[in-house]
Design a protein around this motif. Sequence first.
Motif: not given
Length: 952
Positions: A232, A234, A245, A247
């Motif tokens: 992930q 951020q 965010k 992924s």
Amino acid sequence: MRLPLLVTITLVAAVTAIFEDQVGKFDWRKPLIGCPARVHFDKIGSKSDRLLISTEQSVLASLVLNTGNIGWRRIMETPEEESTSGLVFTKDKEYIYSISSDGRSARVWRKQDGVLVRQLTISEEKSSVQSIHVAHGKLHVASGKTLIVFRLGDEKPLETLVSKKQRIYSEFFEHDDTLLHVSVFAGETELEIVKINDNGSFESPKHSKLDSFNAEKCYHQAQYISCIQGSQIQIIDVFTQKVYKFSADFPIQSVIGAGKLILARGAQKVEVLEVTPENGVQVRKSLDLKPSEAVGITENHESVIITSPDAIRVVFVNSNTHFSAKRGDQTDQKSTKIMENSIPKTIFARKNEKDWEIVLVGDDCRVEFVTVDDTSKFVNLEWAREESLINTVSVEMVDLPLSESQQMIEDEFEEEGQQNIIAAFFRRIHSQFGQLCRHIQRSVEKIIYVVTSISRDGNGVSDFINSVRSAGQMSSAASGPFERDYFNLRKVIIVVTSSGTVFGIDSADGQYLWKLWLGETFSPLDSQLDHKRVPLFVQRTTAHYQLDGLASVVFSNKNTHNGIIVSFNPMIGKVESRNELGFPIKRLSLLPGHTHKHVFPVMLIGKNDQIKIFPSITPEELHGSTSSLHLLDLQKEGVQGLKVDISSQNIQPVWQGNLGLTPDDEIVAVKGKSFNQKVHSQGRVLVTREVQYKYVNPNLAAIASINKANQHLTITLVDIVTGQVVHSAAIGKAAKPIHLVHSENWIAYSYWSDKGRRTELGIIELYEGTEEQHTQKELFDSKVGQKLPPVVTQQSYIYAQGVDAMSVSETEQGLTTRSLLLAHPSGNIHEVSRRLLDANRPMELTQAMREEMMIGYMPEIAVATEEMINYNQTVHRVRGIKTSPSGLESTSLVLAYGTDLFFTRLVPSGTFDILKDDFDHVLISLVLTGLVVGSYVTKRLARSNALASQWS
């Protein structure tokens, strides 16, 4: 009018260079900048471009973009903590702004020539977390707890903000004329955002919460901070304080950003992301990668660059098009082997009107500047720089192979079984006939060259002499790099760096012969003195002309921490074998015995006392050499002597103790003797005509330890076989840096005297006395007790310069008076004769002492400019000096390495065994020929004149 003219002529005549007739003939220098950490393309008005580079070694430099040559270079203070982030700097149209002195000061440099314009004080506290930015006519600097603003051109700060905690992250962000400083404090995960107004004032800090924060895994670009958490990302917009965010379906290794684009790199894939306030994070492109490929983005954010050792791909972000260009043959025309393409680590690229200009930084710190055109199928390599040499840790000099004529001589006297006199006679005739043919061939080549030169350039006497000289130089240069010269002055320098590269360098001119990269898993070994080391051993020299030379380098695998030994041919860099051990390496040593193939094995000892020997040897091969080896083991608990039984491969502790050292003593240096060092004279003749025999113990080790509590330096001489302390000397009020050399029967050392506020040199000499206690010096036995303890003489001297490194000259037979080589922080290398650094210099000279040319004691060692072996060739940050003997007893070869490489020849006692290099052989031959012809003609004329006078 005559008096000023006379004074001017006198002053001009007095201004002469040191060795002005030898400058550049026997020495060379390679200036380096280090492994780039930040690279900026910069314009020089209407002229060609340049690269502004800051490196991991705290060097700020400007490179000419077309050639790769150093325009100017500024070497900063070495930081106390090693960091790969490099020197922090920014720039505007005219100046460069950098942070130095571990974050305590900011410096302003002029772009054009690198001149220091001014220095600004930031704080008295050191810090490794730094950032700097120029905007709105002001300089903004953050270092440690301090945030400060200067008006450009002023030295007094406009505003200063001091925090209570230390920062672990600090960056400036500018967008739409809004300037923010973002930081994270120790023990916290939230961002502190401070807006800086146009007048330099600070607004009240704002805070933005994060799930977690790791400064090593957070990257920044125009207005975003991207932090990696597994698969992930951020992403924080510091201006709107929004958190996005994303992924990925793979673990993310690194993030590269430019503008609104973010490149999330995985092991085999990269996602090109774009952040927009409306749609958040979107995937613009998804590209497949290989582990050996690196990815970057151009300055205009329009294309992604993917490079590998074989090719470069350019992928356009705004379209579905891309193209690839092969990286062609990277052959250096002056080298004998293709320079291997390094695996790229970092990419800096920009797009011009015609092509892409790309700077590639490899894992081995090889810097390449290439251009790629979308109409070409191949990458154009403009230039390359091998900057890993700045991290040199091990050096050896290897003789070149024998020439064809020398091999013939060796074959002539080689015995093969039982030869009768007839076979020996025909063998000699065949060998000498081959030498005659070779001599005739070279002579014909010289004659053709001279005739061609005269017909082209002229037919005067001077032209004839110059042609003959050029023919001699041509023939010597045509002998090739892999043929030994007559005096063995030309060698191959094997250089190992802490970046995982091994180089073969021609000592004649510093050209690279070959390069060997040790792989991605390379990691240096940890030494017992907390130094990184990569040991290098020459296991077989080129003296055995039927067999190739063999050298080995030992390091560890950074993933498994197991030891690895790589053996290679030192002449061409070809890898012969690569063996990975099943254990980490604790100790290693070169065995004194050799195999039937004349290879000296390397013994490797693991942390659990496992023993491996490469190449493996049989008990029969141990016959005639020692079957056991004694080692000195340094531990925190004390010092231990070990005995290694090579045949059974067992290790037994023989003795253990602290040698009088307390737990507060820190061992800073341990020096033993080189096993191949030759001691010519067994004794020293005194004024009384008595002989004072040298105490030459090959098992003697010198240990230097410092006690910081009471500032005591202790030099301990211990026999590693028996553990006997031969001598111990204590020096009060001493501090680092401490350097030590051990040669023959003496030990020289340097230290900083806190009492005298100066550098001092010390010398310790050991003698057996006037009666020789060991009749066979080459068979010194430590276990045989001596009748009397050694006679120790020691003396100290004042040295007016600091010492960065210390070494001693080496010659083939040890006849020449040795010299100490001392590297200064200013970049000079001073040659100090052993006659000056003598423990037996008397306070008062008698007539007998004057007749023996003894030098009286003076507390100061003079530092004369004519004794600098590098004259005006400054060598910065010297870490080590390697010396090697040549074929001439008077000459020693020297390589100093640090931020620069410098090679030269050293003649401690003068060239007593060879004519001077400017000796005119052609002119003296012509003069002798003229004298012989003149004497013959004069004799005939005198005889005719006598006969004529008798007839008259």
